[in-house]
Design a protein around this motif. Structure first.
Motif, PDB file in Angstrom:
ATOM      1  N   ILE A 182     -34.326  -3.996 -43.453  1.00  0.00           N
ATOM      2  CA  ILE A 182     -33.320  -3.328 -42.876  1.00  0.00           C
ATOM      3  C   ILE A 182     -33.650  -3.431 -41.402  1.00  0.00           C
ATOM      4  O   ILE A 182     -34.677  -3.770 -41.050  1.00  0.00           O
ATOM      5  N   GLN A 183     -32.623  -3.379 -40.443  1.00  0.00           N
ATOM      6  CA  GLN A 183     -32.772  -3.281 -39.123  1.00  0.00           C
ATOM      7  C   GLN A 183     -32.417  -1.941 -38.302  1.00  0.00           C
ATOM      8  O   GLN A 183     -31.324  -1.607 -38.630  1.00  0.00           O
ATOM      9  N   ALA A 184     -33.079  -1.368 -37.704  1.00  0.00           N
ATOM     10  CA  ALA A 184     -32.702   0.118 -37.536  1.00  0.00           C
ATOM     11  C   ALA A 184     -32.546  -0.142 -35.929  1.00  0.00           C
ATOM     12  O   ALA A 184     -33.387  -0.503 -35.118  1.00  0.00           O
ATOM     13  N   THR A 185     -31.448   0.306 -35.444  1.00  0.00           N
ATOM     14  CA  THR A 185     -31.267   0.378 -33.959  1.00  0.00           C
ATOM     15  C   THR A 185     -31.192   1.953 -33.364  1.00  0.00           C
ATOM     16  O   THR A 185     -30.215   2.491 -33.752  1.00  0.00           O
ATOM     17  N   ILE A 194     -35.106  -1.808 -31.249  1.00  0.00           N
ATOM     18  CA  ILE A 194     -34.568  -2.400 -32.607  1.00  0.00           C
ATOM     19  C   ILE A 194     -35.703  -2.450 -33.428  1.00  0.00           C
ATOM     20  O   ILE A 194     -36.769  -3.216 -32.739  1.00  0.00           O
ATOM     21  N   HIS A 195     -35.800  -2.158 -34.756  1.00  0.00           N
ATOM     22  CA  HIS A 195     -36.981  -2.323 -35.570  1.00  0.00           C
ATOM     23  C   HIS A 195     -36.500  -2.856 -36.847  1.00  0.00           C
ATOM     24  O   HIS A 195     -35.375  -2.562 -37.372  1.00  0.00           O
ATOM     25  N   THR A 196     -37.090  -4.170 -37.037  1.00  0.00           N
ATOM     26  CA  THR A 196     -36.786  -4.723 -38.377  1.00  0.00           C
ATOM     27  C   THR A 196     -37.964  -4.883 -39.247  1.00  0.00           C
ATOM     28  O   THR A 196     -39.206  -5.272 -38.853  1.00  0.00           O
ATOM     29  N   GLY A 197     -37.855  -4.302 -40.450  1.00  0.00           N
ATOM     30  CA  GLY A 197     -38.903  -4.379 -41.497  1.00  0.00           C
ATOM     31  C   GLY A 197     -38.388  -4.023 -42.943  1.00  0.00           C
ATOM     32  O   GLY A 197     -37.271  -3.535 -43.023  1.00  0.00           O
ATOM     33  N   ARG A 198     -39.419  -3.681 -43.561  1.00  0.00           N
ATOM     34  CA  ARG A 198     -39.195  -3.024 -45.066  1.00  0.00           C
ATOM     35  C   ARG A 198     -39.251  -1.597 -44.773  1.00  0.00           C
ATOM     36  O   ARG A 198     -40.002  -0.824 -44.190  1.00  0.00           O
ATOM     37  N   SER A 220     -33.927   7.669 -38.535  1.00  0.00           N
ATOM     38  CA  SER A 220     -32.763   8.049 -39.481  1.00  0.00           C
ATOM     39  C   SER A 220     -32.128   7.327 -40.058  1.00  0.00           C
ATOM     40  O   SER A 220     -31.865   6.136 -39.536  1.00  0.00           O
ATOM     41  N   HIS A 221     -31.507   7.564 -41.386  1.00  0.00           N
ATOM     42  CA  HIS A 221     -30.817   6.576 -42.091  1.00  0.00           C
ATOM     43  C   HIS A 221     -29.482   6.052 -41.201  1.00  0.00           C
ATOM     44  O   HIS A 221     -29.106   4.952 -41.575  1.00  0.00           O
ATOM     45  N   ARG A 222     -29.131   7.128 -40.469  1.00  0.00           N
ATOM     46  CA  ARG A 222     -27.785   6.720 -39.597  1.00  0.00           C
ATOM     47  C   ARG A 222     -27.959   5.337 -38.796  1.00  0.00           C
ATOM     48  O   ARG A 222     -27.068   4.657 -38.260  1.00  0.00           O
ATOM     49  N   LEU A 226     -28.497  -2.680 -43.266  1.00  0.00           N
ATOM     50  CA  LEU A 226     -29.017  -3.195 -44.641  1.00  0.00           C
ATOM     51  C   LEU A 226     -29.073  -4.809 -44.184  1.00  0.00           C
ATOM     52  O   LEU A 226     -27.956  -5.438 -44.003  1.00  0.00           O
ATOM     53  N   LEU A 227     -30.402  -5.686 -44.577  1.00  0.00           N
ATOM     54  CA  LEU A 227     -30.193  -6.830 -44.148  1.00  0.00           C
ATOM     55  C   LEU A 227     -30.469  -7.795 -45.559  1.00  0.00           C
ATOM     56  O   LEU A 227     -29.779  -8.695 -45.739  1.00  0.00           O
TER      57      LEU A 227
END
Length: 255
Positions: A182-185, A194-198, A220-222, A226-227
């Protein structure tokens, strides 16, 4: 022999020099060419020992003598398995009619040395066989690691078999499941960026994201996008060298 004896002279521990196969019991005294009677020695030690009995040659170093005699009997069953199957594999591949080339570890190292390429598993694949030139090898490497698909056991147990905790009944939480890429912004707060990882999901919707720089907790899931769905593997793009130029073309191997 090189793998068995650690690529160094067993009489003086010298490394990174040409090594010779040395008979522990010399052939002049009935020694054979069996692997259990062979060790490695530099030219100087091999010449000094000559046909001398190893017990006499190492009388001043009984610890080294004991180690060599004990380790010489270590079986090489893994090497034997490779030797027994490699030519059968080669014949099977040859029967396909495809172009086939074989190479040795020695030639791979020679190619790597003359092209001044560092030792790395991915780069060794470029140096196998007969190669005239290698260009544009300073590229990131895609590492793939088996991570599994999670646990079927939804109850955590103590060492004595008693329940100590329970996992969620459903693997998916808010459309995500552990292992998804996933990518979390995150727009604000401690973890802004911005965080990208499992991702590791939680029923509360507060996820952990495992990035190349470490684990970021409480996302937060918000904020997650999904990548790639979890497929049991983890993917990491790793630079072989710290400085890489953008726009470099794919590695080119000239044969």
């Amino acid at each position: 022999l090189l793998d068995k004896w650690g690529r160094r002279c067993q009489y003086c521990d010298t490394e990174h020099v040409p090594l010779q196969a040395e008979h522990i019991l010399s052939k002049a005294h009935g020694g054979t060419d069996r692997v259990s009677n062979l060790t490695l020695a530099c030219n100087s030690c091999n010449q000094r020992k000559g046909t001398t009995d190893i017990r006499q040659f190492l009388a001043h170093d009984p610890t080294r003598l004991t180690r060599i005699l004990a380790y010489a009997k270590t079986p090489l069953k893994d090497a034997a398995a490779v030797n027994a199957t490699r030519w059968a594999l080669w014949r099977r591949l040859q029967s396909t009619g495809l172009q086939l080339e074989t190479g040795s570890g020695g030639r791979t190292k020679w190619n790597r040395t003359r092209f001044d390429i560092p030792k790395a598993h991915a780069l060794d694949a470029l140096c196998v066989g007969m190669v005239h030139s290698i260009r544009n090898w300073r590229l990131p490497v895609l590492s793939i690691r088996a991570c599994g698909r999670g646990s079927y056991q939804r109850t955590r147990l103590t060492a004595h078999g008693f329940p100590r905790g329970y996992l969620t009944r459903h693997k998916q939480v808010f459309g995500f499941q552990t292992g998804d890429l996933i990518q979390a912004t995150v727009p604000y707060g401690t973890h802004a960026g911005i965080h990208t990882g499992r991702v590791a999901v939680r029923a509360t919707g507060s996820f952990n994201v495992q990035t190349s720089a470490g684990t970021v907790q409480g996302i937060s899931h918000r904020h997650c996008r999904l990548l790639q769905r979890a497929d049991g593997y983890g993917y990491t793009l790793t630079a072989l060298l710290p400085s890489l130029k953008e726009g470099v073309s794919a590695p080119e191997r000239i044969r």
